[in-house]
Design a protein around this motif. Structure first.
Motif, PDB file in Angstrom:
ATOM      1  N   MET A   1      16.131 -23.384   5.411  1.00 22.27           N
ATOM      2  CA  MET A   1      15.784 -22.009   5.062  1.00 22.27           C
ATOM      3  C   MET A   1      14.633 -21.988   4.069  1.00 22.27           C
ATOM      4  O   MET A   1      14.106 -22.991   3.655  1.00 22.27           O
ATOM      5  N   ALA A   2      14.291 -20.834   3.617  1.00 15.46           N
ATOM      6  CA  ALA A   2      13.094 -20.685   2.800  1.00 15.46           C
ATOM      7  C   ALA A   2      13.294 -21.100   1.365  1.00 15.46           C
ATOM      8  O   ALA A   2      12.350 -21.222   0.617  1.00 15.46           O
ATOM      9  N   GLY A   3      14.535 -21.340   0.949  1.00 13.51           N
ATOM     10  CA  GLY A   3      14.747 -21.744  -0.436  1.00 13.51           C
ATOM     11  C   GLY A   3      14.481 -20.604  -1.388  1.00 13.51           C
ATOM     12  O   GLY A   3      14.762 -19.444  -1.093  1.00 13.51           O
ATOM     13  N   LYS A   4      13.912 -20.938  -2.543  1.00 17.82           N
ATOM     14  CA  LYS A   4      13.729 -19.940  -3.582  1.00 17.82           C
ATOM     15  C   LYS A   4      12.314 -19.394  -3.650  1.00 17.82           C
ATOM     16  O   LYS A   4      11.982 -18.648  -4.556  1.00 17.82           O
ATOM     17  N   ASN A   5      11.459 -19.803  -2.724  1.00 16.96           N
ATOM     18  CA  ASN A   5      10.087 -19.289  -2.745  1.00 16.96           C
ATOM     19  C   ASN A   5      10.064 -17.869  -2.189  1.00 16.96           C
ATOM     20  O   ASN A   5      10.373 -17.660  -1.006  1.00 16.96           O
ATOM     21  N   PRO A   6       9.723 -16.882  -2.998  1.00 19.91           N
ATOM     22  CA  PRO A   6       9.809 -15.489  -2.534  1.00 19.91           C
ATOM     23  C   PRO A   6       8.845 -15.173  -1.403  1.00 19.91           C
ATOM     24  O   PRO A   6       9.149 -14.320  -0.553  1.00 19.91           O
ATOM     25  N   ILE A   7       7.685 -15.836  -1.380  1.00 22.05           N
ATOM     26  CA  ILE A   7       6.730 -15.575  -0.288  1.00 22.05           C
ATOM     27  C   ILE A   7       7.294 -16.109   1.019  1.00 22.05           C
ATOM     28  O   ILE A   7       7.255 -15.442   2.062  1.00 22.05           O
ATOM     29  N   ALA A   8       7.859 -17.329   0.965  1.00 19.41           N
ATOM     30  CA  ALA A   8       8.453 -17.905   2.167  1.00 19.41           C
ATOM     31  C   ALA A   8       9.626 -17.062   2.653  1.00 19.41           C
ATOM     32  O   ALA A   8       9.821 -16.871   3.868  1.00 19.41           O
ATOM     33  N   GLU A   9      10.426 -16.547   1.713  1.00 19.59           N
ATOM     34  CA  GLU A   9      11.551 -15.692   2.093  1.00 19.59           C
ATOM     35  C   GLU A   9      11.063 -14.432   2.798  1.00 19.59           C
ATOM     36  O   GLU A   9      11.667 -13.973   3.773  1.00 19.59           O
ATOM     37  N   LYS A  10       9.951 -13.878   2.328  1.00 17.85           N
ATOM     38  CA  LYS A  10       9.397 -12.679   2.958  1.00 17.85           C
ATOM     39  C   LYS A  10       8.869 -12.992   4.357  1.00 17.85           C
ATOM     40  O   LYS A  10       9.009 -12.178   5.288  1.00 17.85           O
ATOM     41  N   ILE A  11       8.281 -14.175   4.523  1.00 17.43           N
ATOM     42  CA  ILE A  11       7.805 -14.588   5.853  1.00 17.43           C
ATOM     43  C   ILE A  11       8.983 -14.658   6.817  1.00 17.43           C
ATOM     44  O   ILE A  11       8.906 -14.172   7.949  1.00 17.43           O
ATOM     45  N   HIS A  12      10.115 -15.241   6.367  1.00 14.25           N
ATOM     46  CA  HIS A  12      11.315 -15.300   7.206  1.00 14.25           C
ATOM     47  C   HIS A  12      11.787 -13.894   7.578  1.00 14.25           C
ATOM     48  O   HIS A  12      12.155 -13.623   8.730  1.00 14.25           O
ATOM     49  N   GLU A  13      11.760 -13.009   6.609  1.00 14.88           N
ATOM     50  CA  GLU A  13      12.247 -11.645   6.827  1.00 14.88           C
ATOM     51  C   GLU A  13      11.422 -10.902   7.871  1.00 14.88           C
ATOM     52  O   GLU A  13      11.963 -10.140   8.684  1.00 14.88           O
ATOM     53  N   LEU A  14      10.101 -11.130   7.878  1.00 18.81           N
ATOM     54  CA  LEU A  14       9.212 -10.344   8.727  1.00 18.81           C
ATOM     55  C   LEU A  14       8.913 -10.976  10.081  1.00 18.81           C
ATOM     56  O   LEU A  14       8.399 -10.302  10.980  1.00 18.81           O
ATOM     57  N   THR A  15       9.188 -12.265  10.237  1.00 20.06           N
ATOM     58  CA  THR A  15       8.847 -12.932  11.493  1.00 20.06           C
ATOM     59  C   THR A  15       9.931 -12.660  12.535  1.00 20.06           C
ATOM     60  O   THR A  15      11.018 -13.235  12.491  1.00 20.06           O
ATOM     61  N   ASP A  16       9.604 -11.777  13.470  1.00 19.29           N
ATOM     62  CA  ASP A  16      10.598 -11.341  14.460  1.00 19.29           C
ATOM     63  C   ASP A  16      10.211 -11.723  15.879  1.00 19.29           C
ATOM     64  O   ASP A  16      10.764 -11.205  16.848  1.00 19.29           O
ATOM     65  N   ARG A  17       9.229 -12.641  16.019  1.00 16.81           N
ATOM     66  CA  ARG A  17       8.784 -13.072  17.349  1.00 16.81           C
ATOM     67  C   ARG A  17       8.142 -14.450  17.214  1.00 16.81           C
ATOM     68  O   ARG A  17       7.914 -14.940  16.101  1.00 16.81           O
ATOM     69  N   ASN A  18       7.830 -15.079  18.330  1.00 19.25           N
ATOM     70  CA  ASN A  18       7.126 -16.358  18.301  1.00 19.25           C
ATOM     71  C   ASN A  18       5.669 -16.137  17.903  1.00 19.25           C
ATOM     72  O   ASN A  18       4.987 -15.294  18.502  1.00 19.25           O
ATOM     73  N   GLY A  36       4.930 -29.811   2.136  1.00 18.97           N
ATOM     74  CA  GLY A  36       6.021 -29.511   3.056  1.00 18.97           C
ATOM     75  C   GLY A  36       6.101 -28.048   3.449  1.00 18.97           C
ATOM     76  O   GLY A  36       7.197 -27.508   3.654  1.00 18.97           O
ATOM     77  N   ILE A  37       4.954 -27.402   3.577  1.00 19.49           N
ATOM     78  CA  ILE A  37       4.946 -25.956   3.826  1.00 19.49           C
ATOM     79  C   ILE A  37       5.572 -25.606   5.175  1.00 19.49           C
ATOM     80  O   ILE A  37       6.273 -24.586   5.298  1.00 19.49           O
ATOM     81  N   ARG A  38       5.372 -26.450   6.179  1.00 19.05           N
ATOM     82  CA  ARG A  38       5.977 -26.124   7.483  1.00 19.05           C
ATOM     83  C   ARG A  38       7.500 -26.058   7.400  1.00 19.05           C
ATOM     84  O   ARG A  38       8.137 -25.319   8.144  1.00 19.05           O
ATOM     85  N   SER A  39       8.094 -26.833   6.494  1.00 17.65           N
ATOM     86  CA  SER A  39       9.558 -26.825   6.367  1.00 17.65           C
ATOM     87  C   SER A  39      10.072 -25.525   5.761  1.00 17.65           C
ATOM     88  O   SER A  39      11.268 -25.234   5.839  1.00 17.65           O
ATOM     89  N   LEU A  40       9.182 -24.746   5.155  1.00 11.20           N
ATOM     90  CA  LEU A  40       9.574 -23.462   4.564  1.00 11.20           C
ATOM     91  C   LEU A  40       9.461 -22.301   5.547  1.00 11.20           C
ATOM     92  O   LEU A  40       9.883 -21.195   5.224  1.00 11.20           O
ATOM     93  N   LEU A  41       8.878 -22.572   6.708  1.00 12.60           N
ATOM     94  CA  LEU A  41       8.577 -21.491   7.641  1.00 12.60           C
ATOM     95  C   LEU A  41       9.680 -21.331   8.683  1.00 12.60           C
ATOM     96  O   LEU A  41      10.412 -22.277   8.977  1.00 12.60           O
ATOM     97  N   PRO A  42       9.787 -20.158   9.272  1.00 12.57           N
ATOM     98  CA  PRO A  42      10.760 -19.951  10.364  1.00 12.57           C
ATOM     99  C   PRO A  42      10.441 -20.850  11.558  1.00 12.57           C
ATOM    100  O   PRO A  42       9.267 -21.221  11.765  1.00 12.57           O
ATOM    101  N   GLU A  43      11.441 -21.177  12.344  1.00 14.15           N
ATOM    102  CA  GLU A  43      11.242 -22.059  13.489  1.00 14.15           C
ATOM    103  C   GLU A  43      10.321 -21.438  14.531  1.00 14.15           C
ATOM    104  O   GLU A  43       9.665 -22.167  15.301  1.00 14.15           O
ATOM    105  N   ASN A  44      10.267 -20.123  14.578  1.00 19.36           N
ATOM    106  CA  ASN A  44       9.436 -19.466  15.582  1.00 19.36           C
ATOM    107  C   ASN A  44       8.020 -19.168  15.084  1.00 19.36           C
ATOM    108  O   ASN A  44       7.277 -18.425  15.722  1.00 19.36           O
ATOM    109  N   LEU A  45       7.642 -19.756  13.959  1.00 17.57           N
ATOM    110  CA  LEU A  45       6.279 -19.598  13.446  1.00 17.57           C
ATOM    111  C   LEU A  45       5.640 -20.985  13.346  1.00 17.57           C
ATOM    112  O   LEU A  45       6.106 -21.837  12.594  1.00 17.57           O
ATOM    113  N   LYS A  46       4.575 -21.182  14.112  1.00 20.55           N
ATOM    114  CA  LYS A  46       3.882 -22.474  14.134  1.00 20.55           C
ATOM    115  C   LYS A  46       2.511 -22.364  13.471  1.00 20.55           C
ATOM    116  O   LYS A  46       1.788 -21.378  13.682  1.00 20.55           O
ATOM    117  N   ILE A  47       2.175 -23.366  12.662  1.00 18.05           N
ATOM    118  CA  ILE A  47       0.823 -23.510  12.123  1.00 18.05           C
ATOM    119  C   ILE A  47       0.207 -24.722  12.802  1.00 18.05           C
ATOM    120  O   ILE A  47       0.698 -25.845  12.639  1.00 18.05           O
TER     121      ILE A  47
END
Length: 342
Positions: A1-18, A36-47
């Motif tokens: 999950m996004a852990g305690k990073n508030p920006i990463a948490e917001k990305i998880h909250e808003l990412t509703d599609r691939n 390790g930024i990719r590990s903070l991102l939702p599975e459906n968001l690729k960089i």
């Protein structure tokens, strides 16, 4: 999950599609892997990585041209990253030629002032390094000095990537240091979300969040998440110097075909310092190593760990492709930070 990073948490909250976003910057890839930024991102968001490593996109034909100049007895000066990039028959490092590692074009000029031999600076880089090279030629350096211009421009490559549609991109994370020079106007034409980002972890996460927000809004615009360094007009003086010495030309990129107006050639009035004209050197097309997938990595349609050679036959000590050579190359970065395919 996004852990305690508030920006990463917001990305998880808003990412509703691939979603797939591409950066075009080796420095961004290094920071993403290191933190390790990719590990903070939702599975459906690729960089995914694009052609953001200047050494990696330098094709074999240009390495071969540098080797040909070395065979003519020239002293070759260039950045350390370029030494081990494979040409058709070896690299600058393995050539046995007189090759000098320098930190910049000014150091190559200093070498020319101390010798009667011809000194050629193999000049790679995007809009970030080209102005310093242009400024050097404006000083009218010694007659025994010249450059082999291997410079590239980012926007034409983005045009090509969007036209091909291979990676199904939802937007671009733009390189802050390039846009410090160019400004924003040249990028406004692209019909996808774009955000200029800096290089600290929160800079990158903020850039990704702003891209996600644009997608959610159905917006297509260029946002600046790096306003402390990037301004609308860029650096007008640097651009003036660049355009005074260089003009756009059609060139091949490693992993790409010839892309129109994507390179920089020396203008005729500065041809005395153009190694291609001075020594009658041509950039010839070459075939890539059959098993290496650097071309696909540079186009964002494969990851380094998709390659059968990665970490086995191809390592930083024994690189098969250029992406395992440069410190901005995705394969070397992933190998160094032991990144797994996410």
């Amino acid at each position: 999950m996004a852990g305690k990073n508030p920006i990463a948490e917001k990305i998880h909250e808003l990412t509703d599609r691939n979603l797939t976003f591409m950066h075009v910057c080796g420095t961004h890839e290094a920071a993403i892997a290191r933190h390790g930024i990719r590990s903070l991102l939702p599975e459906n968001l690729k960089i995914v990585m694009g052609p953001g490593c200047p050494v990696c996109i330098t094709p074999q034909g240009e390495i071969d041209a540098a080797l040909e100049l070395a065979e003519k007895g020239c002293i070759i000066a260039t950045y350390g990253d370029l030494l081990r990039v494979p040409g058709s028959n070896g690299s600058l490092e393995s050539s046995g030629a007189d090759v000098k590692v320098v930190q910049g074009v000014h150091k190559a000029v200093e070498i020319a002032k101390t010798t009667d031999k011809e000194v050629v600076f193999v000049s790679v880089g995007f809009e970030t390094t080209a102005p310093t090279v242009a400024a050097t030629l404006l000083t009218r350096p010694p007659e025994n000095f010249s450059i082999l211009s291997c410079h590239r421009l980012i926007p034409p490559a983005m045009d090509w990537l969007l036209a091909q549609g291979e990676a199904s991109l939802n937007g671009f994370l733009l390189p802050g240091h390039v846009l410090v020079v160019t400004g924003l106007s040249e990028y406004r034409r692209f019909p996808v979300p774009q955000v200029v980002a800096g290089f600290e972890p929160d800079d990158i996460l903020l850039g990704i969040l702003m891209l996600v927000e644009q997608v959610r809004e159905g917006a297509v615009r260029l946002d600046n998440a790096y306003p402390r360094a990037v301004f609308e007009e860029g650096n007008p003086k640097a651009l003036e110097i660049l355009h005074k010495v260089f003009e756009p030309c059609d060139v091949e990129w490693r992993g790409f075909p010839i892309i129109p107006k994507s390179g920089l050639k020396v203008r005729e009035e500065f041809s005395a310092w153009d190694a291609q004209k001075k020594f009658g050197i041509e950039f010839k097309p070459t075939k890539k190593h059959a098993a290496c997938i650097c071309d696909k990595v540079l186009r964002g349609i494969a990851s380094p760990t998709d390659c059968k050679l990665f970490g086995k036959v191809c390592t930083p000590r024994t690189p098969v492709g250029p992406c395992m050579v440069s410190h901005e190359g995705a394969c070397k970065i992933w190998h160094h930070y032991h990144v797994k395919n996410i």
